[in-house]
Design a protein around this motif. Structure first.
Motif, PDB file in Angstrom:
ATOM      1  N   PRO A 150       1.488  -4.715 -23.947  1.00 42.49           N
ATOM      2  CA  PRO A 150       2.353  -4.725 -22.748  1.00 42.49           C
ATOM      3  C   PRO A 150       1.897  -5.775 -21.739  1.00 42.49           C
ATOM      4  CG  PRO A 150       1.826  -2.470 -23.366  1.00 42.49           C
ATOM      5  CD  PRO A 150       0.974  -3.364 -24.233  1.00 42.49           C
ATOM      6  N   GLN A 151       2.727  -6.775 -21.503  1.00 45.04           N
ATOM      7  CA  GLN A 151       2.375  -7.841 -20.563  1.00 45.04           C
ATOM      8  C   GLN A 151       3.604  -8.534 -19.969  1.00 45.04           C
ATOM      9  OE1 GLN A 151       0.053 -10.065 -23.533  1.00 45.04           O
ATOM     10  NE2 GLN A 151       1.510 -11.759 -23.346  1.00 45.04           N
ATOM     11  N   LEU A 152       4.789  -7.940 -20.136  1.00 40.06           N
ATOM     12  CA  LEU A 152       6.012  -8.578 -19.649  1.00 40.06           C
ATOM     13  C   LEU A 152       6.415  -7.984 -18.303  1.00 40.06           C
ATOM     14  CD1 LEU A 152       8.277 -10.606 -20.209  1.00 40.06           C
ATOM     15  CD2 LEU A 152       9.549  -8.760 -21.339  1.00 40.06           C
ATOM     16  N   VAL A 153       6.371  -8.814 -17.260  1.00 39.46           N
ATOM     17  CA  VAL A 153       6.751  -8.399 -15.914  1.00 39.46           C
ATOM     18  C   VAL A 153       8.168  -8.880 -15.626  1.00 39.46           C
ATOM     19  CG1 VAL A 153       6.174  -8.477 -13.462  1.00 39.46           C
ATOM     20  CG2 VAL A 153       4.360  -8.653 -15.167  1.00 39.46           C
ATOM     21  N   VAL A 154       9.039  -7.962 -15.298  1.00 36.12           N
ATOM     22  CA  VAL A 154      10.397  -8.309 -14.877  1.00 36.12           C
ATOM     23  C   VAL A 154      10.364  -8.579 -13.377  1.00 36.12           C
ATOM     24  CG1 VAL A 154      12.762  -7.469 -14.607  1.00 36.12           C
ATOM     25  CG2 VAL A 154      11.475  -6.942 -16.693  1.00 36.12           C
ATOM     26  N   CYS A 155      10.909  -9.713 -12.964  1.00 36.99           N
ATOM     27  CA  CYS A 155      10.952 -10.073 -11.543  1.00 36.99           C
ATOM     28  C   CYS A 155      12.401 -10.106 -11.068  1.00 36.99           C
ATOM     29  CB  CYS A 155      10.292 -11.431 -11.304  1.00 36.99           C
ATOM     30  SG  CYS A 155       8.519 -11.454 -11.664  1.00 36.99           S
ATOM     31  N   TRP A 156      12.695  -9.307 -10.064  1.00 40.89           N
ATOM     32  CA  TRP A 156      14.028  -9.279  -9.456  1.00 40.89           C
ATOM     33  C   TRP A 156      13.946  -9.845  -8.050  1.00 40.89           C
ATOM     34  CZ3 TRP A 156      15.168  -3.464 -10.985  1.00 40.89           C
ATOM     35  CH2 TRP A 156      15.605  -3.421 -12.314  1.00 40.89           C
ATOM     36  N   GLY A 157      15.060 -10.326  -7.542  1.00 43.37           N
ATOM     37  CA  GLY A 157      15.126 -10.848  -6.178  1.00 43.37           C
ATOM     38  C   GLY A 157      16.320 -11.764  -6.029  1.00 43.37           C
ATOM     39  N   GLY A 158      16.548 -12.231  -4.819  1.00 45.69           N
ATOM     40  CA  GLY A 158      17.755 -12.990  -4.509  1.00 45.69           C
ATOM     41  C   GLY A 158      17.729 -14.418  -5.018  1.00 45.69           C
ATOM     42  N   HIS A 159      18.925 -14.953  -5.297  1.00 42.39           N
ATOM     43  CA  HIS A 159      19.030 -16.348  -5.733  1.00 42.39           C
ATOM     44  C   HIS A 159      19.153 -17.299  -4.546  1.00 42.39           C
ATOM     45  CE1 HIS A 159      23.284 -15.113  -5.395  1.00 42.39           C
ATOM     46  NE2 HIS A 159      23.555 -16.384  -5.206  1.00 42.39           N
ATOM     47  N   SER A 160      19.282 -16.755  -3.322  1.00 44.00           N
ATOM     48  CA  SER A 160      19.422 -17.626  -2.144  1.00 44.00           C
ATOM     49  C   SER A 160      18.435 -17.217  -1.055  1.00 44.00           C
ATOM     50  CB  SER A 160      20.852 -17.573  -1.610  1.00 44.00           C
ATOM     51  OG  SER A 160      21.230 -16.237  -1.297  1.00 44.00           O
ATOM     52  N   ALA A 250      12.815  -3.675 -22.249  1.00 44.80           N
ATOM     53  CA  ALA A 250      11.908  -4.716 -22.755  1.00 44.80           C
ATOM     54  C   ALA A 250      10.716  -4.944 -21.832  1.00 44.80           C
ATOM     55  CB  ALA A 250      12.670  -6.026 -22.960  1.00 44.80           C
ATOM     56  N   GLY A 251      10.912  -4.747 -20.520  1.00 44.01           N
ATOM     57  CA  GLY A 251       9.848  -5.000 -19.558  1.00 44.01           C
ATOM     58  C   GLY A 251       8.852  -3.849 -19.491  1.00 44.01           C
ATOM     59  N   HIS A 252       7.638  -4.160 -18.993  1.00 41.45           N
ATOM     60  CA  HIS A 252       6.589  -3.153 -18.866  1.00 41.45           C
ATOM     61  C   HIS A 252       6.284  -2.820 -17.408  1.00 41.45           C
ATOM     62  CE1 HIS A 252       5.809  -5.271 -22.785  1.00 41.45           C
ATOM     63  NE2 HIS A 252       5.971  -4.030 -23.178  1.00 41.45           N
ATOM     64  N   GLY A 253       6.852  -3.558 -16.488  1.00 38.50           N
ATOM     65  CA  GLY A 253       6.696  -3.322 -15.064  1.00 38.50           C
ATOM     66  C   GLY A 253       7.631  -4.254 -14.324  1.00 38.50           C
ATOM     67  N   ILE A 254       7.907  -3.943 -13.055  1.00 33.71           N
ATOM     68  CA  ILE A 254       8.875  -4.751 -12.294  1.00 33.71           C
ATOM     69  C   ILE A 254       8.325  -5.079 -10.914  1.00 33.71           C
ATOM     70  CG2 ILE A 254      11.159  -4.730 -11.187  1.00 33.71           C
ATOM     71  CD1 ILE A 254      12.255  -3.245 -13.551  1.00 33.71           C
ATOM     72  N   VAL A 255       8.464  -6.351 -10.535  1.00 31.71           N
ATOM     73  CA  VAL A 255       8.160  -6.819  -9.178  1.00 31.71           C
ATOM     74  C   VAL A 255       9.482  -7.211  -8.524  1.00 31.71           C
ATOM     75  CG1 VAL A 255       7.028  -8.600  -7.799  1.00 31.71           C
ATOM     76  CG2 VAL A 255       5.842  -7.615  -9.773  1.00 31.71           C
ATOM     77  N   VAL A 256       9.722  -6.687  -7.325  1.00 30.24           N
ATOM     78  CA  VAL A 256      10.967  -6.973  -6.608  1.00 30.24           C
ATOM     79  C   VAL A 256      10.666  -7.826  -5.387  1.00 30.24           C
ATOM     80  CG1 VAL A 256      12.992  -6.011  -5.449  1.00 30.24           C
ATOM     81  CG2 VAL A 256      11.953  -4.773  -7.374  1.00 30.24           C
ATOM     82  N   PHE A 257      11.268  -9.012  -5.342  1.00 29.67           N
ATOM     83  CA  PHE A 257      11.165  -9.905  -4.190  1.00 29.67           C
ATOM     84  C   PHE A 257      12.394  -9.691  -3.291  1.00 29.67           C
ATOM     85  CE2 PHE A 257       8.763 -11.965  -7.613  1.00 29.67           C
ATOM     86  CZ  PHE A 257       7.565 -12.225  -6.960  1.00 29.67           C
ATOM     87  N   PRO A 258      12.384 -10.244  -2.084  1.00 25.56           N
ATOM     88  CA  PRO A 258      13.546 -10.071  -1.201  1.00 25.56           C
ATOM     89  C   PRO A 258      14.826 -10.578  -1.850  1.00 25.56           C
ATOM     90  CG  PRO A 258      11.677 -10.934   0.038  1.00 25.56           C
ATOM     91  CD  PRO A 258      11.292 -10.976  -1.421  1.00 25.56           C
ATOM     92  N   GLY A 259      15.925  -9.956  -1.517  1.00 27.19           N
ATOM     93  CA  GLY A 259      17.224 -10.357  -2.059  1.00 27.19           C
ATOM     94  C   GLY A 259      18.343  -9.743  -1.264  1.00 27.19           C
ATOM     95  N   GLY A 260      19.517  -9.679  -1.872  1.00 22.89           N
ATOM     96  CA  GLY A 260      20.695  -9.136  -1.199  1.00 22.89           C
ATOM     97  C   GLY A 260      21.274  -7.981  -1.971  1.00 22.89           C
ATOM     98  N   VAL A 261      22.619  -7.974  -2.111  1.00 23.73           N
ATOM     99  CA  VAL A 261      23.274  -6.829  -2.739  1.00 23.73           C
ATOM    100  C   VAL A 261      22.935  -6.709  -4.221  1.00 23.73           C
ATOM    101  CG1 VAL A 261      25.188  -6.526  -1.134  1.00 23.73           C
ATOM    102  CG2 VAL A 261      25.366  -8.246  -2.921  1.00 23.73           C
ATOM    103  N   GLY A 262      22.767  -7.832  -4.919  1.00 24.57           N
ATOM    104  CA  GLY A 262      22.423  -7.770  -6.328  1.00 24.57           C
ATOM    105  C   GLY A 262      21.057  -7.142  -6.534  1.00 24.57           C
ATOM    106  N   THR A 263      20.106  -7.481  -5.667  1.00 20.97           N
ATOM    107  CA  THR A 263      18.770  -6.887  -5.746  1.00 20.97           C
ATOM    108  C   THR A 263      18.820  -5.406  -5.400  1.00 20.97           C
ATOM    109  OG1 THR A 263      17.840  -9.032  -5.111  1.00 20.97           O
ATOM    110  CG2 THR A 263      16.391  -7.123  -4.943  1.00 20.97           C
ATOM    111  N   ALA A 264      19.620  -5.038  -4.401  1.00 26.53           N
ATOM    112  CA  ALA A 264      19.785  -3.619  -4.062  1.00 26.53           C
ATOM    113  C   ALA A 264      20.368  -2.848  -5.247  1.00 26.53           C
ATOM    114  CB  ALA A 264      20.680  -3.476  -2.836  1.00 26.53           C
ATOM    115  N   GLU A 265      21.320  -3.455  -5.958  1.00 32.21           N
ATOM    116  CA  GLU A 265      21.887  -2.815  -7.141  1.00 32.21           C
ATOM    117  C   GLU A 265      20.801  -2.562  -8.186  1.00 32.21           C
ATOM    118  OE1 GLU A 265      25.095  -3.593 -10.770  1.00 32.21           O
ATOM    119  OE2 GLU A 265      24.779  -5.154  -9.266  1.00 32.21           O
TER     120      GLU A 265
END
Length: 456
Positions: A150-160, A250-265
């Motif tokens: 296990p070593q795959l980190v999913v990163c979410w956050g805004g595109h702008s 597929a991911g083993h953990g998630i890091v969430v960066f700042p974002g908007g509605v897509g990140t909130a979803e």
């Protein structure tokens, strides 16, 4: 404004070298139900890599002359593009990474059409059937690596996101790369590109030549989040629900960066799954992080989650502000807990079969005006059910903001009406208003026109 465009013929590069006549005919079918439009729109988004644009309708209108055709030849196939964005080429040759992404689009569209849709082996109305389809799409794309820990980190956050937030995401990615962690994102710019860019430097310093940078997208959002050039494995899932399930399976953990509605979803999707009683003991490291300037943003997100989903949801994540090394260390430690848990259960490392995902998180939500108005937004339901309905609120707003079909529906019928109890709609309204004020709805410099109206 006249666009610089190029015509070219491209041979496969590592993906799908041969097609049957039936498959080629499907891809050339320009009727409403054919695959041509899907291939056309996804391919144009891939070729538009680097030309930051978060509006699917605008992209299609800017390159009205764009065409793509599959050519069947004795030795295999070629793709012919006309009116393609010139930025996809260097000295007349298509950039190799973009070429790979283009054939990945073709591979996934063909596979889903031939092997998933209308296949009795996949009951897409059942929870197990949907999960099985997600597994097969990822396996066909060679994403699932049986021999890796296990070593795959999913990163979410805004595109702008802001420059400060983008630079911070790069440093977090760098720290994770130094610790040998791979990165998976929605594959676009901003918080999806930053961690990958940072991780490449961390991997290089550790002489890791096998860094994995996975981009997972879907046809409706790909124009707003075109694959960035660092992605070395691109997957096109059929819809947003299967895209989100692919991340958490597929991911083993998630890091969430700042974002908007897509990140909130995305946050609501994951919290809704983790709040399911069957998942309470499954380790899944989840960290919200950003630079010092983003502290108020996370206070707002945390308050929204507490007001709507309660303390149990807040206890499923950590908030770490302005400390990239701590984010990477905590994620690495979380990966060890995931490894131990799956060892004890003799579960696979490469696919999280144990997670219970309810059908309400798996069945595609069509954000029509009628469906948006009918969402059940009240507290007289279990928290994971409320999370599912709140997720649909933000999914609909994403559609109205950036997806071609959603934008056209808003132009034709006016705002979505979002109705619910005041104790739910108050926090929703407050969060959305903050996103507008902070320019988290669209690219900075554009005046945001809401596609929704809150009805309390």
């Amino acid at each position: 404004m006249k666009q610089d465009v190029v015509d070219a013929r491209i041979s496969p590069a590592g993906h799908l070298a041969v097609l049957s006549k039936t498959e080629v005919n499907k891809l050339l079918d320009t009727s409403q139900g054919g695959l041509y439009r899907l291939l056309h729109n996804c391919s144009l988004a891939v070729l538009n890599c680097g030309n930051y644009m978060d509006d699917g309708k605008e992209l299609l209108e800017r390159y009205k002359s764009f065409e793509i055709r599959v050519l069947q030849e004795e030795r295999g196939i070629k793709l012919e593009v006309k009116g393609a964005p010139a930025t996809a080429f260097v000295d007349g040759h298509m950039i190799k990474g973009i070429k790979e992404h283009l054939f990945a689009v073709l591979r996934d569209i063909i596979y889903v059409s031939d092997e998933i849709n209308d296949n009795p082996k996949f009951d897409l109305q059942s929870s197990d059937g949907v999960t099985n389809s997600v597994f097969h799409i990822l396996r066909n794309a060679n994403i699932l690596k049986a021999g890796k820990l296990p070593q795959l980190v999913v990163c979410w956050g805004g595109h702008s996101i802001s420059r400060e937030e983008y630079d911070y995401s790069k440093v977090v990615g760098y720290q994770m790369g130094l610790r040998g962690l791979d990165i998976c994102t929605g594959c676009g710019p901003g918080a999806m590109k930053g961690p990958m860019k940072g991780a490449t430097i961390g991997h290089a310093k550790q002489r890791i030549g096998t860094g994995h940078y996975i981009g997972i997208t879907e046809p409706g959002i790909i124009a707003a989040e075109a694959p960035n050039p660092i992605v070395n494995d691109l997957v096109i899932m059929p819809d947003i629900e299967k895209r989100l399930e692919a991340f958490v399976r597929a991911g083993h953990g998630i890091v969430v960066f700042p974002g908007g509605v897509g990140t909130a979803e995305e946050i609501l999707y994951l919290l809704g799954i983790l709040l399911h009683p069957d998942n309470k003991d499954i380790p899944f490291p989840l960290i919200f992080t950003g630079p010092a300037g983003s502290e108020e943003y996370y206070k707002q997100i945390n308050r929204f989650i507490g007001d709507t989903l309660g303390l149990a949801a807040q206890q499923r994540y950590k908030i770490i502000i302005d400390d990239p090394a701590r984010v990477a260390r905590d994620m690495k430690e979380g990966m060890q807990r995931v490894r131990e848990f799956r060892q004890q259960r003799e579960d696979a490392y490469y696919f999280n079969w144990a997670l219970q995902i309810s059908p309400e998180f798996q069945q595609p939500f069509n954000p029509t005006h009628k469906n948006m108005a009918a969402l059940q937004l009240h507290k007289d339901q279990e928290s994971h059910h409320l999370a599912a309905n709140l997720r649909r609120v933000f999914s609909g707003i994403v559609s109205g903001n950036v997806k071609d079909d959603g934008i056209r529906a808003i132009e034709q019928h006016g705002h979505f009406e979002i109705k619910g109890d005041a104790e739910i709609m108050g926090p929703v309204d407050e969060l959305l208003s903050a996103f507008v004020k902070q320019q988290r709805m669209k690219l900075p410099g554009k005046t945001y026109k809401p596609c929704y109206r809150i009805v309390k």
